[in-house]
Design a protein around this motif. Structure first.
Motif, PDB file in Angstrom:
ATOM      1  N   HIS A   1      60.928  43.101  40.415  1.00  0.00           N
ATOM      2  CA  HIS A   1      60.041  43.161  39.248  1.00  0.00           C
ATOM      3  C   HIS A   1      58.836  42.253  39.514  1.00  0.00           C
ATOM      4  N   LEU A   2      57.683  42.877  39.741  1.00  0.00           N
ATOM      5  CA  LEU A   2      56.465  42.147  40.074  1.00  0.00           C
ATOM      6  C   LEU A   2      55.766  41.641  38.819  1.00  0.00           C
ATOM      7  N   GLY A   3      55.496  40.352  38.783  1.00  0.00           N
ATOM      8  CA  GLY A   3      54.682  39.758  37.732  1.00  0.00           C
ATOM      9  C   GLY A   3      55.121  40.032  36.315  1.00  0.00           C
TER      10      GLY A   3
ATOM     11  N   PHE B   1      54.442  46.504  35.936  1.00  0.00           N
ATOM     12  CA  PHE B   1      53.863  46.903  34.657  1.00  0.00           C
ATOM     13  C   PHE B   1      52.728  45.943  34.309  1.00  0.00           C
ATOM     14  N   SER B   2      51.516  46.473  34.239  1.00  0.00           N
ATOM     15  CA  SER B   2      50.315  45.681  33.923  1.00  0.00           C
ATOM     16  C   SER B   2      50.124  44.552  34.926  1.00  0.00           C
ATOM     17  N   VAL B   3      50.263  44.904  36.220  1.00  0.00           N
ATOM     18  CA  VAL B   3      50.138  43.927  37.302  1.00  0.00           C
ATOM     19  C   VAL B   3      49.106  44.363  38.335  1.00  0.00           C
ATOM     20  N   VAL B   4      49.167  45.610  38.766  1.00  0.00           N
ATOM     21  CA  VAL B   4      48.353  46.084  39.895  1.00  0.00           C
ATOM     22  C   VAL B   4      46.864  45.836  39.663  1.00  0.00           C
ATOM     23  N   GLU B   5      46.404  45.991  38.428  1.00  0.00           N
ATOM     24  CA  GLU B   5      44.975  45.806  38.133  1.00  0.00           C
ATOM     25  C   GLU B   5      44.516  44.368  38.335  1.00  0.00           C
TER      26      GLU B   5
ATOM     27  N   THR C   1      49.256  50.827  34.550  1.00  0.00           N
ATOM     28  CA  THR C   1      47.960  50.158  34.681  1.00  0.00           C
ATOM     29  C   THR C   1      46.971  50.829  33.737  1.00  0.00           C
ATOM     30  N   PRO C   2      45.940  50.114  33.283  1.00  0.00           N
ATOM     31  CA  PRO C   2      44.936  50.778  32.449  1.00  0.00           C
ATOM     32  C   PRO C   2      44.171  51.832  33.248  1.00  0.00           C
ATOM     33  N   HIS C   3      43.771  52.896  32.580  1.00  0.00           N
ATOM     34  CA  HIS C   3      42.869  53.868  33.194  1.00  0.00           C
ATOM     35  C   HIS C   3      41.481  53.252  33.227  1.00  0.00           C
ATOM     36  N   PHE C   4      40.695  53.556  34.250  1.00  0.00           N
ATOM     37  CA  PHE C   4      39.379  52.933  34.393  1.00  0.00           C
ATOM     38  C   PHE C   4      38.445  53.205  33.213  1.00  0.00           C
ATOM     39  N   SER C   5      38.671  54.268  32.443  1.00  0.00           N
ATOM     40  CA  SER C   5      37.790  54.563  31.312  1.00  0.00           C
ATOM     41  C   SER C   5      38.186  53.800  30.054  1.00  0.00           C
TER      42      SER C   5
ATOM     43  N   HIS D   1      41.109  41.239  35.585  1.00  0.00           N
ATOM     44  CA  HIS D   1      41.313  42.544  36.228  1.00  0.00           C
ATOM     45  C   HIS D   1      40.376  42.674  37.422  1.00  0.00           C
ATOM     46  N   ARG D   2      40.942  42.976  38.571  1.00  0.00           N
ATOM     47  CA  ARG D   2      40.178  43.133  39.806  1.00  0.00           C
ATOM     48  C   ARG D   2      40.016  44.600  40.199  1.00  0.00           C
TER      49      ARG D   2
END
Length: 192
Positions: A22-24, A67-71, A97-101, A111-112
């Motif tokens: 489980h990441l982050g 979940f809500s980590v990759v961004e 992850t959030p969609h870019f829009s 967020h990176r």
């Protein structure tokens, strides 16, 4: 599946019976072996996810949850390459992850990455992005689940979210700033 939360009971049950990384998870309850950069959240392993390799053996996990980590990471290919390494054959990454829009993608200064549902196609043979750019990494994934979720009120328009998922390029290239996306849920199976 209309919302990623519909998948959570399955993922929780899977984590009870399998080895999951489980990441982050931050202060959320961990669904497996937790790894986080902050000692304050008491992870099982303290590590900077942007700096693979992670301190785990090859083929040691059945799944990895992010979940809500990759961004928040800036080493996209390095992260997914190392996750591929630590996953057993048939293992998968479940991510949200959030969609870019989505405005939230840009509001949070930590967020990176601002990702598309097609960003992951760089790992998936048979996609046009893989055909053009698959040379960025040697690891391969297969899509188990892919859900582009629309922002409210668009989630309530019958068939609209299904159409966005059926034709993601059309949606992301022409409609996404009118009919905003909310998030992306993916399950990517490691191809070994």
């Amino acid at each position: 599946m209309r919302f990623w939360g519909e998948r959570m009971p399955h993922l929780e049950e899977f984590a009870r019976t399998h080895r999951v990384l489980h990441l982050g998870p931050g202060r959320e309850a961990s669904l497996g072996v937790s790894v986080d950069i902050s000692r304050d959240v008491r992870p099982d392993v303290v590590a900077d996810l942007n700096r693979p390799p992670y301190p785990f053996r090859d083929n040691s996990f059945d799944a990895a949850y992010a979940f809500s980590v990759v961004e928040h990471l800036d080493n996209f290919f390095g992260v997914f390459t190392d996750l591929h390494r630590v996953l057993k054959p048939g293992g998968f990454v479940a991510l949200l992850t959030p969609h870019f829009s989505n405005a939230a993608s840009f509001i949070d200064p930590s967020h990176r990455l601002h990702l598309s549902v097609r960003s992951f196609d760089y790992f998936i043979e048979g996609t046009s992005l893989f055909a053009s750019y698959g040379f960025y990494t040697r690891v391969r994934y297969r899509v188990r689940e892919r859900l582009l979720m629309l922002e409210t009120p668009w989630t309530h328009v019958p068939g609209l979210q299904r159409a966005a998922n059926r034709w993601p390029a059309l949606y992301e290239e022409h409609l996404c700033y009118l009919l905003r996306g909310s998030g992306i849920y993916m399950e990517l199976e490691a191809v070994k």
